[in-house]
Enzyme design. Structure first.
Site, PDB file in Angstrom:
ATOM      1  NE  ARG A 154       2.167  14.791 -17.742  1.00 55.13           N
ATOM      2  CZ  ARG A 154       1.463  14.026 -16.906  1.00 55.13           C
ATOM      3  NH1 ARG A 154       1.830  13.939 -15.642  1.00 55.13           N
ATOM      4  NH2 ARG A 154       0.402  13.369 -17.342  1.00 55.13           N
ATOM      5  CG  ASP A 187       3.364  16.127 -12.726  1.00 55.06           C
ATOM      6  OD1 ASP A 187       2.218  16.382 -13.162  1.00 55.06           O
ATOM      7  OD2 ASP A 187       3.637  15.090 -12.096  1.00 55.06           O
ATOM      8  CE  LYS A 192     -14.067  31.619 -37.258  1.00 58.64           C
ATOM      9  NZ  LYS A 192     -12.934  31.309 -38.138  1.00 58.64           N
ATOM     10  CG  HIS A 220     -18.191  28.500 -30.841  1.00 58.86           C
ATOM     11  ND1 HIS A 220     -17.258  29.283 -30.191  1.00 58.86           N
ATOM     12  CD2 HIS A 220     -17.581  27.308 -31.060  1.00 58.86           C
ATOM     13  CE1 HIS A 220     -16.142  28.587 -30.028  1.00 58.86           C
ATOM     14  NE2 HIS A 220     -16.323  27.393 -30.535  1.00 58.86           N
ATOM     15  CE  LYS A 257     -17.174  17.684 -33.660  1.00 60.65           C
ATOM     16  NZ  LYS A 257     -16.259  18.553 -34.416  1.00 60.65           N
TER      17      LYS A 257
END
Length: 487
Positions: A48, A91, A179, A237, A337
């Site tokens: 949108r 929308d 992968k 994962h 991370k």
């Protein structure tokens, strides 16, 4: 991989980051390769934030091109790829707009694929709106992770989607399963007599599965702070990779045979006693640090993150499988991370020889190991001991190396490219079945509940390191260490 399968690929979230970085580049590579996508196949983007098709193609030129063809863009192929793309402005909060989508795709050929590259809160409204205009027939639906926040919310989404689409129409995507080295793990195990006799408790000492990222939460602070590493990476994962590593040989490579064996592994995971969580699970949160010479901020100061957040950005957990093949073998899963490197790998540490006339190095656990690297460079490496040249019987670690980019002259297929082609061609083996997902949620929930109830903050670690020291201490209790610590 040739195909004559006509298709209409409808991409919800057509201007989103995932569409720009992964989905459209993967479709372009399949288009550029020739023969992978039927000539009649169409891509219909839904969004949108742009006005019409011309504006959307301009958006694609700006945001997708940088992510395709590392060796430069073939402009002829790019132009013909853009010819495949149509655009419908919708929308998603207004179900009546879906009549516009129905009218746009009604004359398009083949199977319809609806890819929901949106937040999970939109999955059910989109599915119901599709059904309201009759677009749930002769179709497939692709659901991105995360599918829910816990077992209850995951079941609620699956129940609602399951009322509209049959299970064989639902493709729950986990891109790690696409992968190349993961596929080659199946080939190594089930295509060669060499590994199968060793793939069991008698010969395997421990297994490590790591998905490490140098990046922080980037622009996803709001999302990540309500999710955390356990939900974002372990529940899907890492447990999917574990099930591939530990599964029994399937009857065949058809979708249900493979997924039945993965499910047996997930159901055999040793249940977690809440009293043991502090011993078998470590959670951490990165503080300010330095990565590759660049200073990076603490997680709590990232945009969208609450300053007093207790969300984990690192998880290490010990898993045990209660069956005859794997009883007593610890599986160590780790993700985080702002770690020291970007790497995803599976490390199979084999046991030491029972007696050695060649010295202590041959008695060391892990002298023989298999390392399957998923990223950044995809390789499979088998380590063993050999005599060093020269006087005396001195042993050194050497390795046999399968580097896909050197061994295979043809270009490798990216994970999303393979998985999108599987959706178009109706292959379900690399997608997560509902009962697998439920088993994974059921296993992680005691950890989620205990961490929520304890109110203890995650253990701090400096950005640019390998996480809290407690993760190393957990392995030390089993007389082993993470691969990078040994090296």
């Amino acid at each position: 991989m040739q195909t004559d399968s006509s298709f209409t690929f409808v991409l919800f979230g057509g201007t989103g980051d995932l569409s720009m970085r992964k989905i459209l580049p993967a479709l372009f590579e399949a288009h550029r390769a020739g023969g992978m996508l039927a000539d009649s196949g169409k891509i219909v983007a839904v969004a949108r934030h742009v006005a019409d098709r011309a504006d959307y193609l301009e958006w694609v030129n700006e945001h997708v091109k940088p992510h395709v063809s590392k060796n430069g863009v073939d402009e002829t192929a790019w132009a013909s790829f853009l010819d495949r793309i149509e655009f419908v402005k919708i929308d998603l909060g207004n179900p009546e707009d879906f009549a516009l989508l129905r009218d746009a795709v009604s004359d398009m050929p083949g199977i319809r694929v609806f890819y929901l590259a949106t937040g999970p809160s939109l999955f059910v409204p989109i599915c119901r709106a599709l059904a309201s205009v009759g677009l749930n027939e002769n179709s497939r639906i692709v659901l991105e992770k995360p599918l829910g926040y816990d077992l209850k919310s995951s079941n609620a989404i699956n129940d609602a989607v399951g009322e509209i689409f049959a299970e064989e129409q639902i493709y729950r995507i986990d891109h790690y399963l696409g992968k190349e080295p993961v596929q080659n793990l199946l080939a190594l195990r089930f295509g060669n007599v060499l590994f199968e006799p060793l793939w069991r408790r008698e010969w395997v000492e421990s297994i490590q599965i790591t998905i490490a990222e140098e990046l922080g939460v980037e622009a996803r602070g709001d999302f990540y702070d309500n999710t955390g590493a356990l939900r974002d990476m372990v529940q899907n994962h890492l447990l999917q990779l574990l099930s591939i590593v530990a599964m029994e040989p399937p009857h065949s490579m058809d979708s249900d045979s493979v997924r039945d064996e993965k499910l047996r592994v997930l159901r055999a995971l040793k249940p977690i006693d809440p009293r043991d969580i502090s011993k078998i699970a470590v959670r951490g949160q990165y503080h300010a640090g330095v990565i590759r010479g660049n200073a990076v901020p603490a997680y709590a100061t990232e945009p969208g993150v609450k300053p007093d957040s207790t969300t984990e950005t690192f998880v290490a957990v010990k898993v045990e499988i209660e069956n005859w093949r794997w009883a007593g073998v610890p599986f160590f899963l780790r993700t985080g991370k702002r770690l020291a490197d970007r790497v995803a790998e599976i490390v199979v540490n084999f046991r030491a020889v029972p007696h050695s006339a060649l010295g202590a190095s041959a008695l060391r656990g892990g002298a023989n190991r298999l390392v399957i690297r998923l990223q950044p460079n995809e390789t499979i490496r088998l380590y063993c001991l050999a005599k060093q040249p020269g006087e005396g019987m001195n042993l050194a670690s050497v390795h046999l190396d399968l580097a896909f980019d050197r061994f295979f002259r043809e270009g490798q297929m990216e994970a999303y490219q393979r998985l999108l082609l599987d959706v178009i061609n109706g292959r379900l083996a690399l997608f997560v079945r509902r009962d697998e997902q439920e088993a994974a949620w059921r296993w992680v929930e005691p950890i989620l509940d205990e961490w929520a109830a304890s109110h203890k903050p995650p253990k701090p670690y400096a950005a640019g390191t390998w996480g809290p020291a407690a993760a190393s201490a957990m392995l030390a209790q089993h007389d082993t260490c993470w691969l990078e610590e040994e090296n």
